[in-house]
Scaffold this active site. Structure first.
Site, PDB file in Angstrom:
ATOM      1  CE  LYS A   1       2.892  -2.645  -2.331  1.00 23.29           C
ATOM      2  NZ  LYS A   1       1.578  -3.296  -2.272  1.00 23.29           N
ATOM      3  CG  ASN A   2       0.706  -3.190  -6.272  1.00 22.00           C
ATOM      4  OD1 ASN A   2       1.022  -3.653  -5.174  1.00 22.00           O
ATOM      5  ND2 ASN A   2       0.066  -2.047  -6.413  1.00 22.00           N
TER       6      ASN A   2
ATOM      7  NE  ARG B   1      -7.534  -5.703  -1.138  1.00 20.36           N
ATOM      8  CZ  ARG B   1      -8.806  -6.007  -0.953  1.00 20.36           C
ATOM      9  NH1 ARG B   1      -9.247  -6.232   0.257  1.00 20.36           N
ATOM     10  NH2 ARG B   1      -9.632  -6.095  -1.975  1.00 20.36           N
TER      11      ARG B   1
ATOM     12  CB  CYS C   1      -2.887  -0.334   3.429  1.00 21.49           C
ATOM     13  SG  CYS C   1      -1.176   0.171   3.469  1.00 21.49           S
TER      14      CYS C   1
ATOM     15  NE  ARG D   1      -7.391  -2.272   0.080  1.00 21.86           N
ATOM     16  CZ  ARG D   1      -6.099  -2.323  -0.151  1.00 21.86           C
ATOM     17  NH1 ARG D   1      -5.249  -2.237   0.849  1.00 21.86           N
ATOM     18  NH2 ARG D   1      -5.635  -2.486  -1.364  1.00 21.86           N
ATOM     19  N   PRO D   2     -13.588  -4.417   0.315  1.00 19.93           N
ATOM     20  CG  PRO D   2     -15.549  -3.948  -0.869  1.00 19.93           C
ATOM     21  CD  PRO D   2     -14.336  -3.303  -0.268  1.00 19.93           C
ATOM     22  CB  ILE D   3     -12.620  -9.870  -1.269  1.00 17.03           C
ATOM     23  CG1 ILE D   3     -13.220 -10.630  -0.087  1.00 17.03           C
ATOM     24  CG2 ILE D   3     -11.304  -9.251  -0.902  1.00 17.03           C
ATOM     25  CD1 ILE D   3     -12.399 -11.865   0.286  1.00 17.03           C
ATOM     26  CG  ASP D   4     -18.090  -7.023  -3.350  1.00 19.81           C
ATOM     27  OD1 ASP D   4     -16.982  -6.517  -3.087  1.00 19.81           O
ATOM     28  OD2 ASP D   4     -18.958  -6.436  -4.011  1.00 19.81           O
ATOM     29  CG  LEU D   5     -16.228  -6.509  -7.332  1.00 17.89           C
ATOM     30  CD1 LEU D   5     -15.407  -5.346  -7.886  1.00 17.89           C
ATOM     31  CD2 LEU D   5     -17.519  -6.656  -8.136  1.00 17.89           C
TER      32      LEU D   5
ATOM     33  CG  ASP E   1      -1.358   2.355  -4.818  1.00 13.52           C
ATOM     34  OD1 ASP E   1      -2.254   2.449  -3.964  1.00 13.52           O
ATOM     35  OD2 ASP E   1      -1.023   1.271  -5.337  1.00 13.52           O
TER      36      ASP E   1
ATOM     37  NE  ARG F   1       1.900  -3.669   3.727  1.00 14.88           N
ATOM     38  CZ  ARG F   1       0.908  -2.985   3.165  1.00 14.88           C
ATOM     39  NH1 ARG F   1       0.319  -2.016   3.800  1.00 14.88           N
ATOM     40  NH2 ARG F   1       0.491  -3.291   1.956  1.00 14.88           N
TER      41      ARG F   1
END
Ligand code: UD1
Length: 418
Positions: free
Chosen positions: A22-23, A92, A116, A121-125, A305, A397
């Site tokens: 999936k990933n 996500r 999930c 779960r920030p996306i700053d990077l 995971d 999912r």
């Protein structure tokens, strides 16, 4: 909302052919808009995350064809740089679309991604890295608007080896002008697969799997026919299920080095494991001993995971296990549900102390995230009596035909539509 009814106590025997990871599939689908030739991806799992990503691609203007063997994406008429909020909320990985849509249209608009609920779960990077590549970013009303007349290669040092940020940088840098170097890059096998996929399309990327990745921008990418790597988390889930319940299973499609940290723990637990190429054979008498401590880490450490599924295993292992979750803040929701089945678990912040009990008993439990849901299924397979696992939208999912594959191994599990 569907539920599983599971009659526990059966040992598991047989072979499992694994789905494509999936990933990996999700970033590859995002990458398909980087060329206007056709992209064919094989062995794509029928799971909700993939369906959502395909919806997003359709919204962008891609034409999708799908049969049992492969998905074909034709983005030659793609027109839109906007990803609608109703789709990004579900997934996500929609955040990868930022890198690839920017490369394609020099601009992208996306609402904050969902997925999930396992922590902040920030996306700053992701965003600070895109800025380094020359992207102007405006965040307003829950939307992120990005613009770059020209993507320009740069050197980027990640504060943390984020998988998603590493992939997003690759997608934004692959056709940028000049060279991009990512330091402290994520080393997950899925990153290597993304590199292999893009290089087969004509990209010039090297170093994936190590901490430094070098991307030399190219002018154009061509179409491709590609089979992604197998799903190591799916493999790990079935191996943990067989280890917990007892039995003998073989997974096919994931090389052992991709889940070495898990296999190491399972051996310590008392399982017998043999590996050859992409086959992993595990046998267990179902009476495991606990290991002292398990800490989740970026690859090649123990994967976050697999933390929940492994927690389910610890619930009936002899002795006490300390689990430390270093990646996500709220990844122990399954613990309260395990307690309903008789597990002895204490959670404090990022640590869970699990004292193995002799037996679990059937109960009605509710999944609240993907891997936590898988953990509850494993616990129910082990428990005495009947369990109901509610709210399968989470496991759907990430696991294609979860109940079908478990049934083939001898589990007594059925899906009930409510
Ligand atoms: C990916 C996987 C997910 C897995 C995770 C960690 C996909 C589609 N999902 O998620 O299944 O659990 O890797 O192996 O591949 N972080 C920041 N800022 C950022 C990005 C991340 O602080 O901009 C933090 C996160 O909060 C987390 C850590 O970095 O603590 C790891 O996250 P990351 O590796 O980015 O995970 P994902 O790519 O979201």
């Amino acid at each position: 909302m569907d539920k599983f009814i599971i009659d526990g106590g059966e040992k598991l025997y047989g072979k499992i052919a694994l789905q494509s990871a999936k990933n990996t599939v999700l970033p590859l689908l995002a990458a398909s808009v980087l060329t206007d030739e056709q992209v064919r991806i094989r062995n794509v799992p029928t799971i909700n995350d993939v369906e959502n990503m395909l919806h997003i691609l359709s919204e962008v203007g891609c034409v999708i064809r799908r049969n049992k063997e492969y998905v074909v994406i034709d983005s030659s008429n793609a027109v839109s740089h906007e990803i609608p909020a109703r789709l990004t909320r579900e997934l996500r990985s929609s955040v990868f679309m930022l890198g690839s849509v920017l490369t394609r249209f020099q601009r992208a608009k996306i609402s904050y991604p969902g997925g999930c609920d396992i922590g902040l779960r920030p996306i700053d990077l992701h965003l600070s890295s895109l800025k380094r590549l020359g992207v102007k970013i405006i965040e307003k009303d829950g939307y992120i608007e990005c613009q770059a007349e020209k993507l320009q290669g740069a050197e980027i040092l990640l504060d943390f080896p984020s998988v998603g940020a590493t992939e997003n940088i690759i997608l934004a840098a692959v056709k940028a002008e000049g060279c991009t170097i990512i330091r402290n890059a994520a080393k997950e096998p899925e990153i290597i697969d993304l590199q292999n996929f893009l290089n087969a399309m004509g990209a010039r990327i090297r170093g994936a799997g190590g901490g430094t990745i070098v991307i030399e921008g190219v002018k154009r990418l061509r179409g491709i026919d590609y089979t992604p790597i197998g799903d190591r988390i799916e493999a790990g889930t079935y191996l943990i299920a067989a280890a917990t319940c007892g039995g003998e299973i073989q997974t096919i499609g994931v090389p052992p080095e991709n889940i070495a940290a898990l296999l190491h723990k399972l051996r310590e637990n008392g399982c017998k494991i043999h590996t050859k190429n992409d086959k992993i054979e595990l046998s267990s008498d179902g009476r495991l001993k606990s290991v002292n401590i398990v800490e989740t880490m970026p690859f090649p450490g123990f994967p976050t995971d697999m933390q929940a599924q492994y927690g389910a295993l610890c619930a009936t292992a002899r002795g006490t296990t300390l689990i430390v979750e270093n990646l996500f803040e709220t990844r122990y929701r399954y613990a309260a549900e395990l307690k309903r089945m008789g597990a002895d678990v204490i959670v404090r912040d990022r640590t869970a102390i699990i004292r193995g009990v002799e037996r679990l008993h059937g109960a009605c439990v509710t999944a609240s995230d993907l891997r936590g849901g898988a953990a509850l299924v494993i616990a129910a397979l082990k428990a005495e009596g009947q369990s109901a696992v509610m709210d399968l939208s989470h496991v759907d999912r990430g696991y294609a035909d979860f109940e079908g594959k478990l049934k083939k191994l001898g589990a007594k599990i059925k899906r009930v539509r409510i």
